[in-house]
Structures are given as C-alpha cells and as structure tokens.
Design a protein around this motif. Structure first.
Motif, mmCIF file in Angstrom:
data_model
loop_
_atom_site.group_PDB
_atom_site.id
_atom_site.type_symbol
_atom_site.label_atom_id
_atom_site.label_comp_id
_atom_site.label_asym_id
_atom_site.label_seq_id
_atom_site.Cartn_x
_atom_site.Cartn_y
_atom_site.Cartn_z
ATOM 1 N N GLY A 41 -10.823 10.054 9.856
ATOM 2 C CA GLY A 41 -11.948 9.520 9.104
ATOM 3 C C GLY A 41 -12.305 10.235 7.824
ATOM 4 N N THR A 42 -11.579 11.315 7.461
ATOM 5 C CA THR A 42 -11.913 11.986 6.208
ATOM 6 C C THR A 42 -11.411 11.190 5.005
ATOM 7 N N VAL A 43 -10.445 10.298 5.211
ATOM 8 C CA VAL A 43 -9.939 9.404 4.171
ATOM 9 C C VAL A 43 -10.213 7.975 4.620
ATOM 10 N N SER A 44 -10.739 7.154 3.713
ATOM 11 C CA SER A 44 -11.045 5.764 4.041
ATOM 12 C C SER A 44 -9.821 4.870 3.943
ATOM 13 N N GLN A 45 -9.004 5.111 2.908
ATOM 14 C CA GLN A 45 -7.829 4.272 2.668
ATOM 15 C C GLN A 45 -6.707 5.103 2.064
ATOM 16 N N LEU A 46 -5.483 4.699 2.342
ATOM 17 C CA LEU A 46 -4.300 5.268 1.698
ATOM 18 C C LEU A 46 -3.551 4.144 1.003
ATOM 19 N N HIS A 47 -3.059 4.420 -0.220
ATOM 20 C CA HIS A 47 -2.284 3.446 -0.994
ATOM 21 C C HIS A 47 -1.131 4.184 -1.652
ATOM 22 N N GLY A 48 -0.223 3.433 -2.229
ATOM 23 C CA GLY A 48 0.869 4.033 -2.976
ATOM 24 C C GLY A 48 0.338 4.792 -4.181
ATOM 25 N N GLY A 49 1.156 5.685 -4.722
ATOM 26 C CA GLY A 49 0.735 6.540 -5.823
ATOM 27 C C GLY A 49 0.311 5.803 -7.079
ATOM 28 N N ALA A 50 0.959 4.672 -7.412
ATOM 29 C CA ALA A 50 0.628 3.926 -8.631
ATOM 30 C C ALA A 50 -0.778 3.350 -8.581
ATOM 31 N N THR A 51 -1.301 3.163 -7.395
ATOM 32 C CA THR A 51 -2.650 2.604 -7.250
ATOM 33 C C THR A 51 -3.691 3.515 -7.887
ATOM 34 N N TYR A 52 -3.416 4.808 -7.929
ATOM 35 C CA TYR A 52 -4.350 5.775 -8.530
ATOM 36 C C TYR A 52 -4.666 5.378 -9.977
ATOM 37 N N GLU A 53 -3.611 5.186 -10.780
ATOM 38 C CA GLU A 53 -3.817 4.821 -12.185
ATOM 39 C C GLU A 53 -4.447 3.432 -12.313
ATOM 40 N N THR A 54 -4.045 2.506 -11.449
ATOM 41 C CA THR A 54 -4.583 1.148 -11.501
ATOM 42 C C THR A 54 -6.089 1.155 -11.278
ATOM 43 N N ILE A 55 -6.538 1.904 -10.286
ATOM 44 C CA ILE A 55 -7.976 1.982 -9.995
ATOM 45 C C ILE A 55 -8.725 2.619 -11.163
ATOM 46 N N PRO A 115 0.771 -1.238 0.000
ATOM 47 C CA PRO A 115 0.000 0.000 0.000
ATOM 48 C C PRO A 115 0.802 1.288 0.000
ATOM 49 N N MET A 116 2.001 1.280 0.504
ATOM 50 C CA MET A 116 2.736 2.541 0.575
ATOM 51 C C MET A 116 4.081 2.494 -0.146
ATOM 52 N N SER A 117 4.283 1.506 -1.023
ATOM 53 C CA SER A 117 5.565 1.414 -1.713
ATOM 54 C C SER A 117 5.348 1.098 -3.182
ATOM 55 N N ASP A 118 5.688 2.041 -4.058
ATOM 56 C CA ASP A 118 5.511 1.842 -5.487
ATOM 57 C C ASP A 118 6.835 1.808 -6.234
ATOM 58 N N GLY A 119 7.929 1.774 -5.521
ATOM 59 C CA GLY A 119 9.224 1.711 -6.176
ATOM 60 C C GLY A 119 9.448 2.906 -7.077
ATOM 61 N N ASP A 120 9.786 2.614 -8.348
ATOM 62 C CA ASP A 120 10.070 3.682 -9.302
ATOM 63 C C ASP A 120 8.924 3.915 -10.276
ATOM 64 N N GLY A 121 7.741 3.366 -10.006
ATOM 65 C CA GLY A 121 6.605 3.471 -10.925
ATOM 66 C C GLY A 121 6.055 4.880 -10.997
ATOM 67 N N PRO A 122 4.935 5.018 -11.749
ATOM 68 C CA PRO A 122 4.320 6.351 -11.851
ATOM 69 C C PRO A 122 3.839 6.830 -10.493
ATOM 70 N N ALA A 137 -5.449 8.343 -2.181
ATOM 71 C CA ALA A 137 -6.417 8.348 -1.078
ATOM 72 C C ALA A 137 -7.804 8.040 -1.634
ATOM 73 N N ILE A 138 -8.536 7.193 -0.926
ATOM 74 C CA ILE A 138 -9.917 6.888 -1.280
ATOM 75 C C ILE A 138 -10.812 7.523 -0.225
ATOM 76 N N VAL A 139 -11.756 8.332 -0.689
ATOM 77 C CA VAL A 139 -12.719 8.988 0.195
ATOM 78 C C VAL A 139 -14.091 8.432 -0.160
ATOM 79 N N GLU A 140 -14.759 7.860 0.823
ATOM 80 C CA GLU A 140 -16.082 7.270 0.604
ATOM 81 C C GLU A 140 -16.903 7.412 1.878
ATOM 82 N N PRO A 141 -18.211 7.183 1.788
ATOM 83 C CA PRO A 141 -19.055 7.306 2.984
ATOM 84 C C PRO A 141 -18.694 6.291 4.057
ATOM 85 N N ASN A 142 -19.081 6.618 5.261
ATOM 86 C CA ASN A 142 -18.920 5.731 6.394
ATOM 87 C C ASN A 142 -19.668 4.427 6.130
ATOM 88 N N ARG A 143 -19.023 3.304 6.331
ATOM 89 C CA ARG A 143 -19.633 2.006 6.006
ATOM 90 C C ARG A 143 -20.853 1.701 6.868
#
Length: 196
Positions: A132-146, A30-37, A44-50
């Motif tokens: 709670g304003t952010v639901s999840q944090l991931h590495g930067g490359a996850t943005y393009e993947t999603i 989740p927090m390591s993308d190496g040398d990728g984009p 960050a994913i922002v969504e309603p409270n589950r």
C-alpha cells in the motif's frame, strides 16, 4: 449550509485523486514501454488512501468539517503517504528513486500525491504496491507523459478562468441586489403613474 465555489472545488479535488493524472495514459501497457524513454524504469504513483479521502469528502458534505480543516487533513494524508513510501525506499537497497515530482490538482496549487521514477528489483516494486505504499505502477515512459499532462493542465488555467473568491461573490451579490431593488422601485413608480 453555504455552497461556495471554494467548497465545491475542494469536494471535486477530494473526489478526484492523483490517478486522474494518468487518465490519458489508460491505453498504455502499464509495464511495457518498448524502447521509449525510461524503458528500463518504472513509474510509481503515491497518493493517499482513497477511503480516507472519501471520508473527508463526506465530512465536508455533512457540514462536520469546514474547507480549511479538510484541506489540512488532506495535506496530512498526502504527507503521510509520501513519508511512508520514502521511509520504505530508504530501508530497501533494491528500490531506487531516480526522479520524483509532485502531483498537483489542475491549478497546480494543491499537492495530491507524488510521482516517482524507480529502478529496482521486481520483488521490491511489487511489495511496495502490495503493502500500500504505492498506489499504482506503470511503465517508465508514463512518468514523462504524466508530467506533460500536468504542465498542460496548469498552463490552461488562465487568470480569467479562476473562480471568484467569497468577497468577490458577496460584492457581485450586493450589486445584483441593488440593481434588483432599483428595478422594482422603477416598476412600482411606473405602476403608480399608470394608476393616476
């Protein structure tokens, strides 16, 4: 209670939050993308409270809320979550939004949350997650993947695979009832002929 395809679809949507968009990213660190984009950024994913989404789903299932009210309530929850994050980001000089994109359901018709590509101090990022304003944090490359996964899912939705609406279902039901009545009349006529 009538269980229409639209109602079933809504229940599926409220049961599957925007986090479904990262299902294919589960094996990413989740927090390591190496040398990728975007290696130096954070997704960050922002969504309603589950819990709030679960309450809406339970109200629909219990018949206490119709589909339209539930969709409006879900839309309000999504808007509130996004506004809460964006207000916090505006007040924090150490949290910078580089890019953002709506997270939608598989049809691309209902907004389920927001996806952000962030830059900022680690303390600000962690605070956004912890309060709670952010639901999840991931590495930067996850943005393009999603985004790629979301686009592929929307492209797979062909017009032929859409669920029929209530009017179409009623027409189909009437046709089937008519055919069934004709078949029963034919069988009754055949029985009468055999009795003579």
């Amino acid at each position: 209670m009538v269980d229409t395809p639209n109602r079933r679809r809504f229940l599926q949507l409220t049961g599957a939050s925007a986090t479904a968009a990262v299902a294919g990213c589960a094996d990413l660190n989740p927090m390591s993308d190496g040398d990728g984009p975007h290696a130096d950024k954070v997704t960050a994913i922002v969504e309603p409270n589950r819990e709030a989404m679960q309450e809406i789903q339970e109200d629909v299932m219990a018949g206490e809320m119709d589909q339209m009210e539930a969709e409006q309530e879900l839309e309000t929850l999504v808007d509130d979550a996004i506004t809460s994050f964006e207000d916090r980001e505006a007040d924090d000089d150490e949290l910078i939004v580089e890019e953002s994109e709506s997270l939608t359901d598989q049809t691309g018709q209902m907004e389920m949350g927001m996806l952000y590509l962030l830059d900022g101090e680690p303390a600000s990022l962690i605070d956004a997650l912890m309060n709670g304003t952010v639901s999840q944090l991931h590495g930067g490359a996850t943005y393009e993947t999603i985004l790629e996964q979301q686009q592929a899912a929307e492209e797979q939705q062909s017009p032929g695979s859409e669920q029929p609406d209530e009017e179409e279902l009623e027409e189909i039901e009437e046709e089937l009832e008519g055919e069934l009545e004709e078949q029963e009349e034919t069988e009754d006529d055949a029985d009468e002929d055999s009795d003579e």
